[in-house]
Structure formats: C-alpha cells, structure tokens
Design a protein around this motif. Sequence first.
Motif, PDB file in Angstrom:
ATOM      1  N   GLY A   1       0.818  -1.207   0.000  1.00 14.46           N
ATOM      2  CA  GLY A   1       0.000   0.000   0.000  1.00 14.46           C
ATOM      3  C   GLY A   1       0.845   1.247   0.000  1.00 14.46           C
ATOM      4  O   GLY A   1       1.918   1.287  -0.609  1.00 14.46           O
TER       5      GLY A   1
ATOM      6  N   ASP B   1       2.246   4.671   2.555  1.00 10.64           N
ATOM      7  CA  ASP B   1       2.427   5.221   3.891  1.00 10.64           C
ATOM      8  C   ASP B   1       3.173   6.544   3.781  1.00 10.64           C
ATOM      9  O   ASP B   1       4.376   6.571   3.542  1.00 10.64           O
TER      10      ASP B   1
ATOM     11  N   GLN C   1      -2.593   1.553   4.495  1.00  8.53           N
ATOM     12  CA  GLN C   1      -2.704   2.959   4.107  1.00  8.53           C
ATOM     13  C   GLN C   1      -2.582   3.826   5.342  1.00  8.53           C
ATOM     14  O   GLN C   1      -3.295   3.635   6.310  1.00  8.53           O
TER      15      GLN C   1
ATOM     16  N   HIS D   1      -4.602   8.673   1.863  1.00  7.72           N
ATOM     17  CA  HIS D   1      -5.924   8.209   1.440  1.00  7.72           C
ATOM     18  C   HIS D   1      -6.205   8.487  -0.031  1.00  7.72           C
ATOM     19  O   HIS D   1      -6.626   7.591  -0.773  1.00  7.72           O
TER      20      HIS D   1
ATOM     21  N   PHE E   1      -4.061   6.489  -2.427  1.00 10.20           N
ATOM     22  CA  PHE E   1      -4.407   5.085  -2.218  1.00 10.20           C
ATOM     23  C   PHE E   1      -5.675   4.729  -2.985  1.00 10.20           C
ATOM     24  O   PHE E   1      -5.713   3.741  -3.740  1.00 10.20           O
TER      25      PHE E   1
END
Length: 246
Positions: free
Chosen positions: A81, A83, A116, A120, A123
């Motif tokens: 994901g 970060d 995540q 956001h 993502f």
Amino acid sequence: FDHDREAAYQRALAAGVNGQIIPSIKAGWCPRVKRICDQYPGLYPAYGMHPMFMSEHRQQDIRKLEEWIRQESPVAVGECGLDYFRNFSPRDAQLHAFRRQLEIARDTGLPVFLHQRDAHDDFVDLLEPMLPEISRAVAHCFTGEGESLREYLAMGLYIGITGWICDERRGRHLHDIVSIVPDDRLMIETDAPYLMPRTLKPKPSSRRNEPAHLIEVLKTVAEARGQSVQHVAQITTANAERFFGI
C-alpha cells in the motif's frame, strides 16, 4: 518473537486463536515467513513489500517477489500500500511498488492485504480502478473516520480492526463507527507486535502485542457493535477463512 515464539504460539492456542496470517513486509523476508508458517499449524503466509521499506528495495526485488508468490502460493499479496506518515520511502517508489503488487494479485487471483496511512487520496486513486480485477481486498488496521470507512465499504473492501479500537485516547471514534461494517465484511487482527490493547487487565509488563491478545480486540469490537462475543467470533472467523481461502 525469536526468543519465545513457541510460548507465544501456545498462548494464542490457549486463548482460542487457532489461525494466524503472517505477512512478510520485505521481499527478502519471504523465505523466513514460509519457514515459520511451515513449522506451526494454523499459520498462513502473505508475501508483500511494505511501503515504509521501499527505499531499501530495488526493481529486481519486485520481480523476485512475484516469482516467490507464483511458486509458493501464499494466502494473500501484501502487506502492500502507501504510507506517507513519516515518508520513510519516496512516494514515487511507493506508488510503483503498490501498483505492481496489485497487478500481481490480479494476475494470480490472490486477495490483497492493504496498508494505508496518511495517503488516502493516492491510495484510492490507484486502488479503485483495479478492484474489479482483484478477487478480494482488506483494509488492514483501519483507523480512519466514518467518511473513509463508508468509502472503503462502497469500494467493496473488507475492514480489519485492531487494538486501536481499545485505545480510549485515539480509538474512540472507531468504537463509535465500527457498527456500520456489515457482518460479512468485518475482520479482527492484532498488528502484533504493535498496538497492544490498552484495555488489557492486568496490564502486561511488556508493551509487545501478541496473537493471544486478539481476544481483547474481539471483546471490544463486540461491545461496540452491540453483538455477542460469540457472534463476532463466528463471523470474523468465517470472513477470514473465506477471504484467505483457508
């Protein structure tokens, strides 16, 4: 857990935690995760590259990860994901690796185990167009607000709830919104060795979380949803078995 893995495993069994997903977060850790899962019944591997470590990886590591996944058939691709919390890794590298791991999940038919944090919009922008081609996806360790929870549910994601919900300082909002997750989309997890439930009594001397503490997450989620512990245990177990194919 190197120094007490067997004891931690036995404590989990004694608490009623009979299955665990063990995600690799670096490409080079896949063989080690496989050895651990092969050693203990009820442990299942997921193989991925966590976005926080992308600065350590090279392009060939993603190819090696794909080869390993195709060869070893884990229960999921991930943890993967974005970060942006501390920006330990360049964002373009994170985006590239996330896209490639979603493509691997698409091509292998495996579900994805998603991470995540403070990312956001990027993502969702990357994930949403690919979801129709991906079998299943779970928002691991969800800690967001109601708006993002509803957005993830509308996208068809499963929702993983950790001991964050047991934290009266940071997790009260999660306690108030977890009831909107449908029964068939809810999962619970520890995120061990992190996020030890603050509601544990007596408080452990160590701050390390472990799988046995999943029961505390279960109790808190059940209370927040107005459901019995037995019901939440049954639905989250069934959801995990269906999601991971175990």
